[in-house]
Structure formats: C-alpha cells, structure tokens
Design an enzyme around this catalytic site. Sequence first.
Site, mmCIF file in Angstrom:
data_model
loop_
_atom_site.group_PDB
_atom_site.id
_atom_site.type_symbol
_atom_site.label_atom_id
_atom_site.label_comp_id
_atom_site.label_asym_id
_atom_site.label_seq_id
_atom_site.Cartn_x
_atom_site.Cartn_y
_atom_site.Cartn_z
ATOM 1 N N LYS A 238 0.822 -1.217 0.000
ATOM 2 C CA LYS A 238 0.000 0.000 0.000
ATOM 3 C C LYS A 238 0.849 1.257 0.000
ATOM 4 C CE LYS A 238 -0.577 0.008 4.966
ATOM 5 N NZ LYS A 238 -0.947 0.958 5.915
ATOM 6 N N THR A 239 1.980 1.268 0.717
ATOM 7 C CA THR A 239 2.837 2.459 0.742
ATOM 8 C C THR A 239 3.371 2.750 -0.651
ATOM 9 O OG1 THR A 239 3.483 1.956 3.022
ATOM 10 C CG2 THR A 239 4.845 3.530 1.823
ATOM 11 N N ASP B 21 -4.080 7.030 5.083
ATOM 12 C CA ASP B 21 -3.663 5.645 5.281
ATOM 13 C C ASP B 21 -4.297 5.110 6.566
ATOM 14 O OD1 ASP B 21 -2.344 3.284 4.902
ATOM 15 O OD2 ASP B 21 -0.393 4.010 5.601
ATOM 16 N N GLU B 22 -4.414 3.787 6.685
ATOM 17 C CA GLU B 22 -4.968 3.134 7.882
ATOM 18 C C GLU B 22 -6.320 3.748 8.260
ATOM 19 O OE1 GLU B 22 -3.557 0.564 8.743
ATOM 20 O OE2 GLU B 22 -1.374 0.691 8.630
ATOM 21 N N GLN C 167 -7.695 -5.417 9.845
ATOM 22 C CA GLN C 167 -6.620 -4.982 10.736
ATOM 23 C C GLN C 167 -7.062 -3.841 11.645
ATOM 24 O OE1 GLN C 167 -2.439 -5.121 9.096
ATOM 25 N NE2 GLN C 167 -3.525 -5.162 7.150
ATOM 26 N N ARG D 279 2.472 -10.626 10.413
ATOM 27 C CA ARG D 279 3.762 -9.941 10.595
ATOM 28 C C ARG D 279 4.902 -10.795 10.053
ATOM 29 N NH1 ARG D 279 2.073 -5.830 9.974
ATOM 30 N NH2 ARG D 279 0.153 -6.991 9.621
#
Length: 648
Positions: free
Chosen positions: A32-33, A229-230, A260, A596
């Site tokens: 996504k970044t 974002d998020e 998430q 993770r």
Amino acid sequence: MTHLLGLNEQQKEAVLQKNGPVLIIAGAGAGKTKTIAHRILHLIKNGVHPENILAITFTNKAAKEMRERVEKIIASDKKLNIPLTYNHKPFISTFHSLGVHIIKENSKIIGLTKNFSIMDRSDSSKLVKECLKSLDIDPKQFEPSKILNIISREKGNLISAQEYSVGSEKNGYTLQSVTQKVWPMYENKLAQEKALDFDDLLLKSYNILKNHKEVLEKYQNLWKYIHIDEYQDTNKVQYMTAKLLAEKNRNICVVGDVDQSIYSWRGADIENILSFEKDYPEAKVILLEENYRSTQTILSVANEVIKNNKLRKEKNLFTKNTVGEKVSFLKALNEIEEARFIARKAQELIGKGVSPREISVLYRANFQSRVLEEAFLTENVPYQVLGTKFFERKEVKDVLSFLRASLNPESLSDLKRIINIPARGIGKVTILKIFEGGKDKLPDGIKEKVNSFFNLLAKIKNETEKLKPSEVIKFIIKESGLELELQRGNDEDKERLENMRELATLAIKYDHLPKPEGIEKLLEEAALMTDQDSLEKNENAVKLMTVHASKGLEFDYVIITGLEQDLFPHQGMGTEAKTPEEMEEERRLFYVALTRARKKLFLTYAEMRTIYGSQQMNLPSIFLGEFDNGHLEEENFEYREKIVYLEW
C-alpha cells in the site's frame, strides 16, 4: 508510462484513478505504501502541484517511510524535472502533526501563541493528579491514567468537558462523577500553561476548521488531493476532519483494511471504512490482495482465521512467494517452559545465521514479557523490549523542559520540573511562592538564585534565535550545569549524559530549517512519538512486544505466545463474556500477529499459567481451531528434563 513499472494491475488501477473518491482495501503486505507513493507521483506528472497533495497516516514511522519514498521516486523521475523545495512538497504527516500545523498557523484564533506546549501522557497524568489532590480525592483510589483515558476517549468523540457533565451524577465518588469534577479543572490548568494535550491537537484543529469558514476554505484550496492511510483506525474527530477537508473537491483516497482494525479501545470506529461508500456513493473501490511479504502457508492460516468474522469486506490474500514451511506449534506445561522454548528457539535460529532483529516474540498482554525476559537472560540471547521511549527518559525530558520553558514562560509544568535541576537550593516553598506571584518578596539570597535561573531561560531563548537546534541542545546541557554534574557522577550518571548528547545528535536533522522552525519541529517530534517509534536504535536483538505494538512491522520469524482461551482472545479482569464485536476485534488482532511473519510462524500455549498470583489451567485458544491443522507441525521440547519446576 515508466512510473507504473513494477505495479500489479490493481495497484495501477489505484494509481491511475486521479479524480473523485477512492477506497483502496489493502491487505497486509500488499504494497500500500508503494501504491500511495506512485499515486502521488502520477498526480504530479499530470499537472497537480506537489503542495496541493496531502497524505496522512498514523505513526511517525509510517509518515517518515512514506515521505522518503515519495521524495525518492519524484527525484528519480528524470522527465519530471521538479526540484522539491521545503515549501513545495506534498504535505505528508500524521494526523497529530497535521493538527499541530493547523493550530500553529491559526493559534491566535484560539488564544495561543505558536510556542504552545504539547503535554505528553505522563505530564497530562501529573496535571490530573494535581486536580485530584486539590479535590481531596486519593489518586490511588481513582487512578489519573484511567481518568485521562476517559477524557481522551470523549475528546476523540468530539465531546467537551461541559457536554460530559450534562446529566451529571453530582454526588458520590464513582469514576464518572470524579471525571466530571476533574475534567474542567484539568482544562483550566492546560489553559493557564498555554498548553494542549495529545487529544487537543485533533480536537482544536477540527474546531478551527469547523468554526472558521475562511480557514477551512484556505486548506480546501491548498490540499485538493487527500490521501489517508490506515483509515480503519480513524476515530470520530479524525473522520470528521478528513470529511471537512475533502468536502469541496471530493478527491479523497483512503487506504485501509477492515481485518486490521484493532484500536476500538482508543476510539477507532470500524464503521468509518465500512460506510465510506455511503459517504461517497461515487467512490471507486479497489482491492489489493496480492501479498509480497509472507509465504502462502502463512497467508492460508490468516485467511482461514479471518473468514470467521462477519464485520468485514470480503478479500483473500494470495502470493507468488513459495508455499514455505509449516507453522510450528508447541504445547508447553507452563509459562516457564514456554518462555524457555522460545528463548532457545531464537538461539537456534541465530545459530543458523538468522539476524536477531529478524525474530519477534508477540504477546497479548504486557505482563507476559517478564517470564520471557528471564528466559532470554538465562539463555544469554540478545533481546529488546519495545516500549522504553527515548523521549520519556528523565534526563531527555529535563533538557526539553529547559527548551520549552524558555519559549513558553507560562508552562508551569516545565518550570516546576527544572527550576531545581541541577540542585540550586530552591525548595518547594520557594517554588510555591514564585508561582503565586511572590518572587519579589523572597529573601535576597534565594531571589538571586531564582533570578539566575530565569536569566538562564532568557539566554536559551536568545540562542534559539541564533543557533541551530543541535547547538541549542548542547548549549542547554552545558549552561544549565547538567553536564558538569553528571560528569562528576557514577556510571549511571555518565549514561544519562550520553542520552542528552544523543538528543543533540538527533536534533541535527533539523539544523537545515529556518532557526525558530527547526526548534519547533524538534519539540513536535518529541511530543508526538508513539510506541512504535520507541525502537530507538534498532538493536540487533530479538524484539519482544505486544501484538498491538507490532502493527505496521514485519519480521522473518514470528513467535506468537500465550494462545490460551481468556488470554488470547483476552478476557482481562472482567467476568462478562466478550460481545461478538469484541471477539471479532480479538480475531483481527490474531490476524495482525499472523501477518507480521515473512518466512516462518511459531505458535505456543501453556497448559498452566500463573496470573495475578494464582495458577490457572488453560484451554487452547479458540483461534487454534479455526484453520486446517494440516498447516501445523508440532514441536517437541527436548530441553524439558533440564528445567526444574517449583512446587506450588
């Protein structure tokens, strides 16, 4: 279009969608970044000025990574030929930094100066404690941190102290009634010190936008393209701020993952992302499901677990990476054996050439770290616990208090902290008289010491207008007398001096900015640090942390511990069963833990665990039964006979 090379089809679709609202559902490890960075580049290549682009994320770490990536790809695009100056860059920051920016540019509207203080969590707790004492309420009976949590949550919901007091309990001493008494006093103390707490940065900036049309229009015309974002982690005030800023142009691109969303306890509202298409019916929805981080085995386990949640948008992570190793599983007798296994497994991996920093041990509750630390010490395995923030060290806070007090003489908290550091013979009674306006009535000897202290603050302020930030820090360390005192001290004192000097080194990154602005940015960074930013120097050691703290991080090897019913999923101290919504958040937390890992997962649980002084028999976590056990391989703990157990 060369700037689209290396993107998959869904990422390209997100990058090319220039105008209108866009919802990007980005699974863990789905790039996504990279997608947001290339989208920003595409906007600039298509005529959007860099300063007309806003990108907001949640942690300083994420904002820094985004900023660096955007600047790198813009600089490497030879056809673009746009030199990025400090004043002509996309505005990339956290929500809190955005709040600071808006407040500083409009500080007079709310009766502040640009040099207002930002109270960190511990400073805010001290103020609440002072309020309790002035009400003759025992802080041990009503913990300041719990009262502060309520105030924080309500501010995030756009509730003021006055509104919270409506329907007041008036009498009695419940947590609510005490909070109703304390909150207005707490606000008065903040106002007296020309200070804001962490939550005010969001609330005050939102109120400025909401109540001052000309200010809102200024930012709407400036930031024509907004990225968040998020988005699943936004609370009400963040959601409403984004909505106001996007109202005029409706060019808002939000990125997030319902699966998430793990912060409801601090006000995050999952409905913000679930209802995005209701807020913006014309929105383009794009799914990023290809994972670039983990093996297919890890993703299969994660997919099978999270599909048990109902409150989500359907997606299925996949990867072109290898199938990878099976997930290792250990059923330990108790937490001592579990911890010893984990330490020795880490030792074994390191012996095979794995870098210690690529191993992480995740747990649901902080208390679990104690027995793990003991095992790592016993086995002599290097480890680092996430949580000790550099900016929360006493000596670092002392230096920053000198700096803040010089710029904001009304910051009583900072003045109280440093007026007798190092010892100047100024006692508590003297301090009280000073703050009551009785400085002129002090005995001559004491008055001389007090004047000397305030002269020092005046000198520091003068130096902030002439020196670079790093040089100002060095000046404070020397002129305050701290350097001389600590040099004469023991090894611990010398270590504290090293930490102060590390602050001067850190400040170098602001030396290129205009004089007052560099200092302001340094103080802002110190105030806005989060748990994830506390990894400080990324030591080559195994990382021990809660699952919440691991969000946004990734490691080759991840060990998830304590997978027992009532621990993970967590029941806490309460006796009431979790609601379906709370259980879904616990499952999302497990999903975050699973994703993770890049190469290999280890899952452990203890049949017996000592919690709050009593030993409990445990059932395995319900989550362990939610995926095909064909993905598992059981570990045999060959060191069992070497461990001596205490009789209970």
